[in-house]
Design a protein around this motif. Structure first.
Motif, PDB file in Angstrom:
ATOM      1  N   GLU A  73      38.538  38.869  28.639  1.00  0.00           N
ATOM      2  CA  GLU A  73      39.219  37.652  29.072  1.00  0.00           C
ATOM      3  C   GLU A  73      38.206  36.593  29.482  1.00  0.00           C
ATOM      4  OE1 GLU A  73      41.360  38.258  32.567  1.00  0.00           O
ATOM      5  OE2 GLU A  73      42.340  36.312  32.511  1.00  0.00           O
ATOM      6  N   SER A  74      37.254  37.000  30.338  1.00  0.00           N
ATOM      7  CA  SER A  74      36.258  36.034  30.804  1.00  0.00           C
ATOM      8  C   SER A  74      35.418  35.534  29.638  1.00  0.00           C
ATOM      9  CB  SER A  74      35.359  36.682  31.852  1.00  0.00           C
ATOM     10  OG  SER A  74      36.121  37.417  32.758  1.00  0.00           O
ATOM     11  N   LEU A  77      37.311  32.951  27.553  1.00  0.00           N
ATOM     12  CA  LEU A  77      37.438  31.645  28.208  1.00  0.00           C
ATOM     13  C   LEU A  77      36.107  30.896  28.162  1.00  0.00           C
ATOM     14  CD1 LEU A  77      39.420  29.861  29.616  1.00  0.00           C
ATOM     15  CD2 LEU A  77      38.650  30.737  31.785  1.00  0.00           C
ATOM     16  N   ILE A 121      41.721  31.455  22.501  1.00  0.00           N
ATOM     17  CA  ILE A 121      42.805  31.480  23.491  1.00  0.00           C
ATOM     18  C   ILE A 121      43.721  32.669  23.236  1.00  0.00           C
ATOM     19  CG2 ILE A 121      44.867  30.242  24.202  1.00  0.00           C
ATOM     20  CD1 ILE A 121      42.333  29.314  25.503  1.00  0.00           C
ATOM     21  N   LYS A 124      42.090  35.504  24.880  1.00  0.00           N
ATOM     22  CA  LYS A 124      42.157  35.328  26.325  1.00  0.00           C
ATOM     23  C   LYS A 124      43.528  35.696  26.884  1.00  0.00           C
ATOM     24  CE  LYS A 124      43.017  32.583  29.325  1.00  0.00           C
ATOM     25  NZ  LYS A 124      42.951  33.427  30.518  1.00  0.00           N
TER      26      LYS A 124
ATOM     27  N   ALA B 154      45.221  27.551  30.213  1.00  0.00           N
ATOM     28  CA  ALA B 154      44.452  28.783  30.059  1.00  0.00           C
ATOM     29  C   ALA B 154      43.838  29.194  31.381  1.00  0.00           C
ATOM     30  CB  ALA B 154      43.373  28.594  28.996  1.00  0.00           C
ATOM     31  N   VAL B 155      43.338  28.197  32.156  1.00  0.00           N
ATOM     32  CA  VAL B 155      42.700  28.517  33.433  1.00  0.00           C
ATOM     33  C   VAL B 155      43.730  29.036  34.431  1.00  0.00           C
ATOM     34  CG1 VAL B 155      41.470  27.516  35.382  1.00  0.00           C
ATOM     35  CG2 VAL B 155      40.766  26.973  33.086  1.00  0.00           C
ATOM     36  N   PHE B 158      44.215  32.610  33.704  1.00  0.00           N
ATOM     37  CA  PHE B 158      43.007  33.315  34.149  1.00  0.00           C
ATOM     38  C   PHE B 158      43.060  33.566  35.648  1.00  0.00           C
ATOM     39  CE2 PHE B 158      38.431  33.103  35.308  1.00  0.00           C
ATOM     40  CZ  PHE B 158      38.008  34.205  34.606  1.00  0.00           C
TER      41      PHE B 158
END
Lengths: 145, 174
Positions: A73-74, A77, A121, A124, B154-155, B158
């Motif tokens: 995930e990280s 991004l 994305i 992610k 997206a953030v 997250f």
């Protein structure tokens, strides 16, 4: 975490690959057909969650999978951010600059950087949903110990 | 089509009110799922298959999460006692909302009237979206003209994942 009955396991094994491939299709064709990174990523995560729910998994493997998915995930991004800020270097100095050639509209390789953003994305979103699910399952296993 | 939309929206409002007041949490979640799937039908009627696809998948996964949480904990809603102090806080917040509404009204006064759309941005999108080379204009707008929006989404996801992992960790690293 215990698995379910034989019927559920068998149907899941048949369906899971189809759901996964459909998710990949939705992600990679995001700039041509309805869909994109968010919808496709949720489908891919759904395929993994279905597998874990039906077949069950042991604690040690769950921990390992959670580490891997949060790392994915990280990384995805950061890759999207690097791609967005690489527009600052190439061509005109704009964040989210579409610096790759547009190509022939309607082909798979078109749209400049948009397909790459969709893929990052997609990874992610899939990893984020899977991480949330795994964190809940691991919490339950921790409590029952 | 608008009549059908109105009927579905009416049912969704009823289901949302029921979800707030239900004593059984499982039935509250089912009513909330009715709201979500009603929204899917609304998006389909308004010809927005992109958002309908996302809504249907995310709604299903969140419903599974919430049902799992309720089945694991309790199904009964907590009894909340209302005392005088809370009435005071509610009155203060209503006053605060009225002040906010007053200034909001002054801010939106110079904008176009209700029902008249300002089409400047929309025209620019419609002309420019073809230049990105993506046939799906929604993807072109999402990742080129309004990239900041999508990055923010997206953030947010997250941050949600990090929050869940942090809260549900019993065995800390220290």
């Amino acid at each position: 975490m215990w698995g379910m009955s034989v019927i559920v396991k068998k149907i899941t094994q048949l369906m899971c690959a189809l759901i996964f491939v459909y998710g990949i299709y939705i992600i990679t064709h995001g700039h041509l057909t309805p869909g994109g990174g968010f919808a496709g990523g949720a489908l891919v995560a759904g395929a993994f969650i279905l597998l874990i729910l039906a077949n069950g998994s042991e604690y040690v493997r769950l921990k390992k999978q959670e580490e891997g998915s949060s790392m994915m995930e990280s990384a995805a991004l950061i890759a999207a951010l690097v791609l967005a800020s690489s527009g600052l270097i190439a061509g005109s100095m704009v964040f989210f600059n579409n610096f790759l050639p547009a190509g022939i509209p309607g082909q798979l390789a078109s749209g400049g950087v948009i397909p790459f953003f969709n893929i990052f994305i997609g990874i992610k979103v899939a990893a984020a949903l899977l991480t949330i699910f795994l964190a809940l399952v691991i919490y339950r296993e921790d409590i029952s110990k | 089509m608008e009549l059908m939309l109105a009927v579905i929206l009416g049912f969704m409002i009823i289901a949302a009110i029921y979800a707030i007041h239900a004593k059984d949490l499982l039935s509250a979640i089912i009513a909330q799922g009715f709201v979500g799937y009603g929204l899917v039908i609304c998006f389909l009627l308004l010809r927005a298959p992109d958002i309908a696809l996302v809504q249907i998948v995310v709604e299903t996964i969140t419903l599974i999460f919430m049902v799992a949480v309720v089945l694991d904990s309790t199904r009964k809603e907590l009894d909340v006692q209302v005392d005088r102090k809370q009435y005071r806080i509610a009155g203060l917040s209503v006053l605060f909302m009225l002040v906010l509404l007053f200034y909001f009204n002054r801010i939106i006064a110079p904008l176009d009237g209700f029902g008249e759309h300002s089409m400047r941005m929309a025209e620019a999108y419609a002309e420019g979206a073809g230049q990105t080379g993506a046939i799906n204009l929604v993807a072109g707008v999402l990742w080129d003209f309004r990239g900041y929006d999508t990055l923010g989404e997206a953030v947010v996801l997250f941050a949600a994942a990090i929050g869940v992992v942090t809260i549900f960790r019993l065995t800390g690293k220290n």
